[in-house]
Design an enzyme around this catalytic site. Sequence first.
Site: not given
Ligand code: NAD
Length: 489
Positions: A259, A293
């Site tokens: 997602e 998102c």
């Molecule tokens: P992010 O991708 O920075 O982080 C998401 C998660 O991934 C966090 O727990 C982070 O610690 C972890 N993470 C980061 N790098 C990693 C790696 N290399 N390996 C493993 N884990 C890692 O996103 P964010 O800033 O926490 O959230 C915002 C983003 O999430 C936006 O792009 C938003 O659109 C998206 N989002 C999507 C949905 C959906 O349902 N499509 C819902 C909510 C948020």
Amino acid sequence: MSLTEKELLAKVPTQLYIAGKWVTGNGTGSITVEDPATGKPLAQIANANHKDALAALSAASDAQDAWAATAPRERAEILRRTFELVKARSEEFAMLISLEMGKPLAEARGEVTYGNEFLRWFSEEAVRITGRFGSSPEGTGRMLVAQRPVGPAFAITPWNFPLAMATRKIGPALAAGCTMVIKPAELTPLTTLLLAATLEEAGLPAGVVNVITTNTSAATSAPIIADPRLRKITFTGSTSVGVRLLEQSAKQVLRTSMELGGNAPFLVFEDADLDAAVTGAMLAKLRNIGQACTAANRFIVHESIADEFANKMAEQMSAMPLGRGVDPETKIGPVINDKARENLQRLVDATVSEGGAILTGGKSVDRDGYFFEPTVLVDVKPGSTILQEEIFGPVAPIVRFKTEAEAIALANDTEYGLVSYAYTQDLKRGLRLVEKLDTGMTGLNTGLVSNAAAPFGGVKQSGLGREGGLEGIHEYLETKYVMIPDPNL
Ligand code: NAD
């Protein structure tokens, strides 16, 4: 009686939850969780490293067979009991979400209702996992098709919906008979820790859900993803991290649910009910302080009504009281951190230098915490930087269009495809839009689509798979087909 902030924070576990025990982490130091409305610390929690990650995966793997073998009704009852406990403590969950993430309390209550619904919905789905049985076309055999759990899953969640992003994964995984390691975002991990304590209280067996919190996400997650005992990864977060996780998952050919990011267009046609469109726009833009998102990212408005729409939106945006989420009069909280706020400023400045104008807002607020003024940008030119990136804040760029074809082309001009919104009172146009907008979801004359009973998810670079609805549980099930010779031959 409601708890004070201090009493609530004292109730939240601060350790890792592995194999049914609360344990200290082996990572360096601890993680400080801060209140984005003040920049002050709320809690210190355990920091996991790769050893803890593998211990959590071992616990999930050891618990897998027994959990898959439990009666679906028993799995359903545990989810239902958790739902009831979260409901009874909804004020505590709402306050915690608001404290660590910054959203206004009213919205945090909305997240508790929405997020908790995934536990109830999937408690109901747990007992409806079915297959089929029939004759082969040649009549020489019987074909049986069954569904079984994928196996241990690794869930990684973002910071913006600390409860709902966890329950949207835990609910279907447990219902299907999968065990899990969950890694919440380091910015807002407290809600997941409180949820784990609630699952434990509801009778979840040890090892079925394990929680690791870490400030070294990549290094701590990689050994789990590389381990052959893992069978599934489910991620919600940015597209860039999702792509990296897909690359890592390819080595084990893992089942994946992704997602990812969005860049939602919000179309308003000349025949729309303008006031309803403004109400929908406020909801789609400002929910979660624009950090969703599903947030409307690009307002694409017919030229004949663009000025009126912009003025009405600006009037409402500029009247929203800013503050700490837990203060009752707050309508808009802070963005999550300084980096997010700087990014908003960069996007606003780029829009102006590319020919757009600020109608209201446009800069950071001079106070503690990470506040940015609710902003409306007008005369934004197609191709502007702000139309190509996820804004993730209370900034609304408005672009004008002349024809329906032009509006659709503008809406689809992005690598993302999560959700679109469209306001029109013309039924035929509405149906044309539903068919032509390249997104996994469309809100037709509404600014809110999320519902536990609906399949949530995107196309293009917004992701793979669906969460919620009848589809949600299938992300955690494998199809098993059995051929049996005709017993009469
Ligand atoms: P992010 O991708 O920075 O982080 C998401 C998660 O991934 C966090 O727990 C982070 O610690 C972890 N993470 C980061 N790098 C990693 C790696 N290399 N390996 C493993 N884990 C890692 O996103 P964010 O800033 O926490 O959230 C915002 C983003 O999430 C936006 O792009 C938003 O659109 C998206 N989002 C999507 C949905 C959906 O349902 N499509 C819902 C909510 C948020």
